[in-house]
Design a protein around this motif. Structure first.
Motif, PDB file in Angstrom:
ATOM      1  N   ASN A  99       5.871   6.573  -5.866  1.00 32.13           N
ATOM      2  CA  ASN A  99       4.495   6.979  -6.192  1.00 32.13           C
ATOM      3  C   ASN A  99       3.542   5.838  -5.855  1.00 32.13           C
ATOM      4  OD1 ASN A  99       5.378   9.419  -7.207  1.00 32.13           O
ATOM      5  ND2 ASN A  99       5.650   8.593  -9.268  1.00 32.13           N
ATOM      6  N   ILE A 100       2.636   6.103  -4.935  1.00 33.27           N
ATOM      7  CA  ILE A 100       1.738   5.041  -4.446  1.00 33.27           C
ATOM      8  C   ILE A 100       0.280   5.465  -4.576  1.00 33.27           C
ATOM      9  CG2 ILE A 100       1.014   3.753  -2.368  1.00 33.27           C
ATOM     10  CD1 ILE A 100       3.954   3.849  -1.444  1.00 33.27           C
ATOM     11  N   LEU A 101      -0.487   4.651  -5.310  1.00 34.54           N
ATOM     12  CA  LEU A 101      -1.944   4.840  -5.371  1.00 34.54           C
ATOM     13  C   LEU A 101      -2.529   3.886  -4.343  1.00 34.54           C
ATOM     14  CD1 LEU A 101      -4.596   5.848  -6.716  1.00 34.54           C
ATOM     15  CD2 LEU A 101      -4.288   4.053  -8.424  1.00 34.54           C
ATOM     16  N   PHE A 102      -3.056   4.450  -3.251  1.00 40.70           N
ATOM     17  CA  PHE A 102      -3.493   3.627  -2.117  1.00 40.70           C
ATOM     18  C   PHE A 102      -5.015   3.538  -2.122  1.00 40.70           C
ATOM     19  CE2 PHE A 102      -4.468   2.387   2.154  1.00 40.70           C
ATOM     20  CZ  PHE A 102      -3.352   1.706   2.625  1.00 40.70           C
ATOM     21  N   ILE A 103      -5.546   2.296  -2.219  1.00 35.55           N
ATOM     22  CA  ILE A 103      -7.004   2.123  -2.260  1.00 35.55           C
ATOM     23  C   ILE A 103      -7.447   1.061  -1.243  1.00 35.55           C
ATOM     24  CG2 ILE A 103      -7.134   2.767  -4.699  1.00 35.55           C
ATOM     25  CD1 ILE A 103      -7.463  -0.314  -5.235  1.00 35.55           C
ATOM     26  N   PRO A 104      -8.721   0.971  -0.804  1.00 38.42           N
ATOM     27  CA  PRO A 104      -9.726   2.023  -0.961  1.00 38.42           C
ATOM     28  C   PRO A 104      -9.809   2.942   0.258  1.00 38.42           C
ATOM     29  CG  PRO A 104     -10.771  -0.031  -0.261  1.00 38.42           C
ATOM     30  CD  PRO A 104      -9.276  -0.271  -0.273  1.00 38.42           C
ATOM     31  N   ASP A 105      -9.045   2.653   1.329  1.00 36.29           N
ATOM     32  CA  ASP A 105      -9.274   3.379   2.589  1.00 36.29           C
ATOM     33  C   ASP A 105      -8.408   4.639   2.674  1.00 36.29           C
ATOM     34  OD1 ASP A 105      -9.659   4.257   5.140  1.00 36.29           O
ATOM     35  OD2 ASP A 105      -9.350   2.328   6.107  1.00 36.29           O
ATOM     36  N   CYS A 106      -9.035   5.810   2.489  1.00 37.21           N
ATOM     37  CA  CYS A 106      -8.245   7.053   2.524  1.00 37.21           C
ATOM     38  C   CYS A 106      -7.773   7.382   3.942  1.00 37.21           C
ATOM     39  CB  CYS A 106      -9.014   8.214   1.905  1.00 37.21           C
ATOM     40  SG  CYS A 106     -10.543   8.591   2.726  1.00 37.21           S
ATOM     41  N   ASN A 107      -8.435   6.852   4.974  1.00 36.87           N
ATOM     42  CA  ASN A 107      -7.979   7.140   6.348  1.00 36.87           C
ATOM     43  C   ASN A 107      -6.699   6.368   6.669  1.00 36.87           C
ATOM     44  OD1 ASN A 107     -10.188   8.782   6.704  1.00 36.87           O
ATOM     45  ND2 ASN A 107     -11.434   7.168   7.619  1.00 36.87           N
ATOM     46  N   LEU A 108      -6.701   5.076   6.340  1.00 36.81           N
ATOM     47  CA  LEU A 108      -5.479   4.287   6.525  1.00 36.81           C
ATOM     48  C   LEU A 108      -4.368   4.872   5.640  1.00 36.81           C
ATOM     49  CD1 LEU A 108      -3.909   1.783   7.593  1.00 36.81           C
ATOM     50  CD2 LEU A 108      -4.876   0.490   5.686  1.00 36.81           C
ATOM     51  N   GLY A 109      -4.725   5.211   4.395  1.00 38.68           N
ATOM     52  CA  GLY A 109      -3.744   5.788   3.471  1.00 38.68           C
ATOM     53  C   GLY A 109      -3.149   7.078   4.014  1.00 38.68           C
ATOM     54  N   ASP A 110      -3.996   7.920   4.595  1.00 38.46           N
ATOM     55  CA  ASP A 110      -3.533   9.198   5.142  1.00 38.46           C
ATOM     56  C   ASP A 110      -2.566   8.969   6.308  1.00 38.46           C
ATOM     57  OD1 ASP A 110      -4.150  12.273   5.519  1.00 38.46           O
ATOM     58  OD2 ASP A 110      -4.298  11.364   7.525  1.00 38.46           O
ATOM     59  N   TRP A 111      -2.890   7.986   7.150  1.00 42.57           N
ATOM     60  CA  TRP A 111      -2.039   7.698   8.315  1.00 42.57           C
ATOM     61  C   TRP A 111      -0.661   7.196   7.861  1.00 42.57           C
ATOM     62  CZ3 TRP A 111      -0.958   2.625  10.744  1.00 42.57           C
ATOM     63  CH2 TRP A 111      -0.334   2.742  11.970  1.00 42.57           C
ATOM     64  N   ILE A 112      -0.659   6.356   6.822  1.00 39.28           N
ATOM     65  CA  ILE A 112       0.623   5.842   6.305  1.00 39.28           C
ATOM     66  C   ILE A 112       1.392   6.978   5.616  1.00 39.28           C
ATOM     67  CG2 ILE A 112       1.694   4.182   4.681  1.00 39.28           C
ATOM     68  CD1 ILE A 112       0.327   2.816   7.060  1.00 39.28           C
ATOM     69  N   ALA A 113       0.670   7.768   4.809  1.00 34.81           N
ATOM     70  CA  ALA A 113       1.329   8.846   4.057  1.00 34.81           C
ATOM     71  C   ALA A 113       2.034   9.816   5.006  1.00 34.81           C
ATOM     72  CB  ALA A 113       0.294   9.580   3.205  1.00 34.81           C
ATOM     73  N   LYS A 114       1.396  10.117   6.147  1.00 29.29           N
ATOM     74  CA  LYS A 114       2.006  11.064   7.107  1.00 29.29           C
ATOM     75  C   LYS A 114       3.308  10.511   7.691  1.00 29.29           C
ATOM     76  CE  LYS A 114      -2.028  13.714   8.442  1.00 29.29           C
ATOM     77  NZ  LYS A 114      -3.389  13.447   8.891  1.00 29.29           N
ATOM     78  N   GLN A 115       3.420   9.189   7.746  1.00 28.39           N
ATOM     79  CA  GLN A 115       4.641   8.587   8.305  1.00 28.39           C
ATOM     80  C   GLN A 115       5.715   8.369   7.247  1.00 28.39           C
ATOM     81  OE1 GLN A 115       3.606   5.387  11.406  1.00 28.39           O
ATOM     82  NE2 GLN A 115       1.737   5.650  10.232  1.00 28.39           N
ATOM     83  N   LEU A 116       5.339   8.524   5.986  1.00 30.90           N
ATOM     84  CA  LEU A 116       6.305   8.337   4.898  1.00 30.90           C
ATOM     85  C   LEU A 116       6.316   9.584   3.995  1.00 30.90           C
ATOM     86  CD1 LEU A 116       5.427   4.640   3.869  1.00 30.90           C
ATOM     87  CD2 LEU A 116       7.380   5.390   5.240  1.00 30.90           C
ATOM     88  N   PRO A 117       6.767  10.727   4.541  1.00 31.05           N
ATOM     89  CA  PRO A 117       6.690  11.971   3.753  1.00 31.05           C
ATOM     90  C   PRO A 117       7.530  11.926   2.475  1.00 31.05           C
ATOM     91  CG  PRO A 117       7.924  12.300   5.804  1.00 31.05           C
ATOM     92  CD  PRO A 117       7.335  10.928   5.873  1.00 31.05           C
TER      93      PRO A 117
END
Ligand code: 13P
Ligand code: SF4
Length: 304
Positions: free
Chosen positions: A143-161
């Motif tokens: 469980n990762i709360l990624f701040i503050p950049d939602c674009n970078l967070g989204d790119w990482i999240a897509k690679q770590l489903p």
């Protein structure tokens, strides 16, 4: 004084006063030429932890100078121009994240390095664009709360489903200027060019990219590639640097508007004034903040 004269004086003063100049690769070519270390945010953090000089001048933005002071408290750390902040770093404060943490108590808080030192005190680990994937994949907690950049967070999240990301609505206003429409126009003008973008761009821009990476990542990719034409989706200084380092290739900005006024705030004269001791801003942090913020930067360097 010519640019060459100013550079020579900076080089002389650096030696005389035991100064190290760190410069982010969004800085202008004449500043990069007098710097001792250049690179993306991760490379600068690692350099900042190793510098041996008495004084460090950070040519970049405030959070970068703060990172340097956090890692090297015994040194005099100067931000090259006091108005050079990062709007993304100012977007979320400690109080807001403390509230969000109460809603997500089981989450590891991952902070993009583009955050204030105060905010870093309530985060678990820092990341940069070039180290985020590696670090997030190494975290034991899914469980990762990624701040503050939602674009970078989204790119990482897509690679770590396999991981469960919670993103907040922050990001870089400079990279946000580029949209899917911008991509279509640039591709229509340069149909044979590869599109290289920074993960601070919006997901609909990133989706069209041939390569996604940090500033240094983009430059390395373009320099090594066999291809001859590239559209660059990050701050436009990278277009200039690539035009100079790869004269046989063509580089086009994805948007003429991708200019970060904060990164552009520092001039060569500012650097000279910092070396003379009459310019810039000395960074000072209270010791409690520094020590708490250091824990998540140390973790980044260890895992990254
Ligand atoms: P990197 O240099 O880590 O790619 O970061 C880009 C940026 O926007 C820094 O503010
Ligand atoms: Fe901040 Fe964006 Fe400028 Fe980088 S490019 S310093 S993230 S505003």
């Amino acid at each position: 004084m010519s640019i060459r004269d100013i550079q020579n004086e900076i080089i002389r003063l650096k030696k005389e006063k035991d100064i190290c100049i760190l410069a982010h690769c969004y800085q202008s070519p004449e500043i990069l030429e007098v710097a001792d270390f250049t690179g993306d945010s991760f490379a600068l953090s690692v350099s900042a932890s190793k510098v041996e000089n008495k004084t460090v001048i950070m040519c970049g933005v405030r959070f970068m100078a703060e990172t340097c002071k956090i890692l090297s408290p015994e040194k005099t750390v100067i931000l090259s121009n006091s108005i050079a902040g990062c709007p993304m770093a100012e977007m979320m404060d400690k109080e807001l994240i403390e509230q969000v943490k109460k809603q997500y108590p089981d989450y590891t808080v991952v902070a993009y390095i583009n955050t204030t030192s105060e905010l870093k005190t309530v985060c678990d680990v820092c990341v940069t664009s070039s180290s985020a994937l590696k670090i997030c994949s190494k975290l034991e907690n899914d469980n990762i709360l990624f701040i503050p950049d939602c674009n970078l967070g989204d790119w990482i999240a897509k690679q770590l489903p396999e991981k469960n990301f919670k993103l907040l609505n922050g990001g870089c206003p400079t990279h946000a200027r580029m949209t899917e429409e911008t991509v279509k126009k640039a591709k229509a003008l340069h149909p044979d060019a590869l599109l290289l973008v920074h993960p601070e761009c919006q997901p609909e821009v990133v989706a069209h990219a041939d390569y996604v990476g940090s500033t240094t990542g983009i430059m390395n990719f373009a320099e090594k590639s066999e291809e001859k034409e590239f559209i660059i989706g990050t701050e436009n200084s990278i277009v200039t640097h690539l035009q100079m380092s790869c004269p046989g290739k063509d580089f086009y900005p994805l948007s003429k508007d991708c200019i970060c006024s904060n990164m552009k705030a520092t001039s060569l004269i500012d650097v000279l004034n910092c070396c003379k001791g009459v310019g810039g801003e000395e960074i000072n942090l209270d010791e409690e903040t520094r020590v708490k913020a250091k824990a998540c930067i140390d973790k980044m360097i260890e895992l990254g």
